[in-house]
Design a protein around this motif. Structure first.
Motif, PDB file in Angstrom:
ATOM      1  N   ASP A  14       0.779  -1.354  -0.081  1.00 21.36           N
ATOM      2  CA  ASP A  14      -0.051  -0.005  -0.076  1.00 21.36           C
ATOM      3  C   ASP A  14       0.883   1.546  -0.056  1.00 21.36           C
ATOM      4  OD1 ASP A  14      -2.048  -1.558   0.128  1.00 21.36           O
ATOM      5  OD2 ASP A  14      -2.580  -1.540   2.322  1.00 21.36           O
ATOM      6  N   SER A  15       2.027   1.141   0.810  1.00 19.60           N
ATOM      7  CA  SER A  15       2.769   2.344   0.671  1.00 19.60           C
ATOM      8  C   SER A  15       3.287   2.732  -0.863  1.00 19.60           C
ATOM      9  CB  SER A  15       4.046   2.267   1.755  1.00 19.60           C
ATOM     10  OG  SER A  15       4.719   0.893   1.291  1.00 19.60           O
ATOM     11  N   ASP A  16       3.312   1.665  -1.652  1.00 12.70           N
ATOM     12  CA  ASP A  16       3.946   2.203  -2.962  1.00 12.70           C
ATOM     13  C   ASP A  16       3.189   3.257  -3.614  1.00 12.70           C
ATOM     14  OD1 ASP A  16       6.067   0.339  -2.407  1.00 12.70           O
ATOM     15  OD2 ASP A  16       4.978  -1.240  -3.222  1.00 12.70           O
ATOM     16  N   PHE A  17       1.673   3.405  -3.201  1.00 10.51           N
ATOM     17  CA  PHE A  17       1.037   4.110  -3.788  1.00 10.51           C
ATOM     18  C   PHE A  17       0.723   5.490  -3.020  1.00 10.51           C
ATOM     19  CE2 PHE A  17      -0.157  -0.187  -4.919  1.00 10.51           C
ATOM     20  CZ  PHE A  17      -0.409  -0.240  -6.457  1.00 10.51           C
ATOM     21  N   THR A  18       0.609   6.602  -3.941  1.00  9.13           N
ATOM     22  CA  THR A  18       0.598   8.166  -3.386  1.00  9.13           C
ATOM     23  C   THR A  18      -0.658   8.466  -4.302  1.00  9.13           C
ATOM     24  OG1 THR A  18       2.296   8.863  -4.671  1.00  9.13           O
ATOM     25  CG2 THR A  18       2.765   8.008  -2.658  1.00  9.13           C
ATOM     26  N   CYS A  19      -1.480   9.385  -3.490  1.00  7.73           N
ATOM     27  CA  CYS A  19      -2.428   9.865  -4.324  1.00  7.73           C
ATOM     28  C   CYS A  19      -2.502  11.255  -3.926  1.00  7.73           C
ATOM     29  CB  CYS A  19      -3.799   9.208  -3.800  1.00  7.73           C
ATOM     30  SG  CYS A  19      -5.327  10.167  -5.193  1.00  7.73           S
ATOM     31  N   ASP A  20      -2.286  12.370  -4.779  1.00  5.26           N
ATOM     32  CA  ASP A  20      -2.397  13.794  -4.468  1.00  5.26           C
ATOM     33  C   ASP A  20      -3.642  14.101  -4.239  1.00  5.26           C
ATOM     34  OD1 ASP A  20       0.589  13.832  -4.223  1.00  5.26           O
ATOM     35  OD2 ASP A  20       0.722  14.720  -6.322  1.00  5.26           O
ATOM     36  N   THR A  21      -4.568  13.673  -5.051  1.00  2.00           N
ATOM     37  CA  THR A  21      -5.953  14.138  -4.957  1.00  2.00           C
ATOM     38  C   THR A  21      -6.348  13.874  -3.598  1.00  2.00           C
ATOM     39  OG1 THR A  21      -6.236  13.861  -7.386  1.00  2.00           O
ATOM     40  CG2 THR A  21      -7.982  13.822  -6.042  1.00  2.00           C
ATOM     41  N   CYS A  22      -6.244  12.610  -2.981  1.00  2.00           N
ATOM     42  CA  CYS A  22      -6.901  12.345  -1.608  1.00  2.00           C
ATOM     43  C   CYS A  22      -6.057  13.080  -0.385  1.00  2.00           C
ATOM     44  CB  CYS A  22      -6.220  10.787  -1.490  1.00  2.00           C
ATOM     45  SG  CYS A  22      -7.149   9.697  -2.271  1.00  2.00           S
ATOM     46  N   ILE A  23      -4.877  13.446  -0.534  1.00  2.00           N
ATOM     47  CA  ILE A  23      -4.516  14.246   0.371  1.00  2.00           C
ATOM     48  C   ILE A  23      -4.920  15.845   0.339  1.00  2.00           C
ATOM     49  CG2 ILE A  23      -2.093  15.481   0.865  1.00  2.00           C
ATOM     50  CD1 ILE A  23      -0.617  13.214  -0.072  1.00  2.00           C
ATOM     51  N   LEU A  24      -5.381  16.293  -0.914  1.00  2.00           N
ATOM     52  CA  LEU A  24      -5.906  17.482  -0.989  1.00  2.00           C
ATOM     53  C   LEU A  24      -7.460  17.476  -0.671  1.00  2.00           C
ATOM     54  CD1 LEU A  24      -4.458  18.570  -4.587  1.00  2.00           C
ATOM     55  CD2 LEU A  24      -3.748  19.289  -2.278  1.00  2.00           C
ATOM     56  N   ALA A  25      -8.074  16.412  -0.833  1.00  2.00           N
ATOM     57  CA  ALA A  25      -9.490  16.152  -0.438  1.00  2.00           C
ATOM     58  C   ALA A  25      -9.710  15.893   1.132  1.00  2.00           C
ATOM     59  CB  ALA A  25     -10.114  15.277  -1.534  1.00  2.00           C
ATOM     60  N   LYS A  26      -8.710  15.147   1.550  1.00  2.00           N
ATOM     61  CA  LYS A  26      -8.870  14.453   2.920  1.00  2.00           C
ATOM     62  C   LYS A  26      -7.894  14.950   4.078  1.00  2.00           C
ATOM     63  CE  LYS A  26     -10.624  10.293   0.732  1.00  2.00           C
ATOM     64  NZ  LYS A  26     -10.457   8.677   0.570  1.00  2.00           N
TER      65      LYS A  26
END
Length: 254
Positions: A14-26
């Motif tokens: 799971d740590s191999d995946f990053t999502c900037d959108t999720c960080i901005l939204a949550k």
């Protein structure tokens, strides 16, 4: 997705995946942990904060107050203000008093970024006396938590004094000064249930502390009239209300 299509995620974590959108939204702020840093020498670090304006102006015209709290002893000094621009002169007076009465040199002042602290007069004074001014990061009042919590404690105590004694609210300045007097002489859990005054006495030789018997705020007080203040048929005393302790006299304020 990993549960729905496991083959696509084989060999991946799971740590191999990053999502900037999720960080901005949550995005959420991480809770602040309790600070374990505490000065061991009085007056090394002073916490400060300004409260006001009060919706009710005191008879003296006071609408604000500023507190200076020593990090080591938790002793609190309070100055009543008519305007916020008096904070600079109050700190200079406080600085000189600590130097004269306790032979101490303030090294750091910690406050928020309010204009009453971040201004040309303050910065010039800091540079002249070698004082470091630590300010909080924007939108982060937690970094000035000692002063914020102290102001809350003072206001809660003053509010309780006014309510219990049925004293008019325009005497809030008397109540807040009385609250400081009492809290400096009450055991604190932060100090392993010693009083701030006792802890300060362990580090510094105190000036002549005026020790007065505590009285109940708002209680009835009969003030004696001396013979030169009355005629032969006048009352020998007047009926007053107790409102606190004198700052530079061994007496009560009524």
């Amino acid at each position: 997705m990993k549960h729905l299509i496991p083959d696509l995620f084989s060999g991946l974590k799971d740590s191999d995946f990053t999502c900037d959108t999720c960080i901005l939204a949550k995005s959420h702020r991480v809770p602040y942990s309790l600070s374990t840093n505490k000065c061991t020498t009085p007056f090394t670090l002073i916490h400060s904060d300004v409260w006001g304006p009060s919706l009710i102006t005191a008879p003296s015209g006071v609408q604000w107050f500023v507190t200076f709290i020593d990090d080591c002893t938790r002793m609190t000094w309070l100055y009543l203000l008519k305007n916020k621009n008096e904070v600079s002169s109050c700190f200079q007076s406080f600085h000189k008093q600590m130097k004269t009465q306790f032979n101490a040199q303030i090294q750091i002042l910690r406050s928020d970024n309010g204009g009453e602290f971040v201004n040309h007069n303050f910065q010039t004074y800091f540079q002249q006396h070698g004082i470091i001014h630590e300010t909080t990061c924007p939108q982060t009042p937690q970094q000035n938590g000692v002063a914020k919590r102290k102001n809350r404690h003072l206001l809660e105590t003053a509010r309780a004094l006014l309510i219990d004694a049925h004293v008019p609210l325009h005497h809030w300045d008397d109540a807040i000064v009385t609250a400081v007097h009492l809290i400096n002489r009450m055991p604190s859990g932060v100090l392993t249930f010693k009083t701030p005054l006792h802890v300060l006495a362990q580090h510094r030789l105190l000036p002549s502390v005026l020790v007065l018997t505590p009285r109940i705020f708002g209680c009835v007080a009969f003030v004696h009239l001396h013979k030169n203040q009355r005629s032969k048929l006048d009352p020998c005393a007047l009926l007053y209300v107790f409102l606190g302790y004198a700052t530079h006299q061994k007496g009560y304020r009524c």
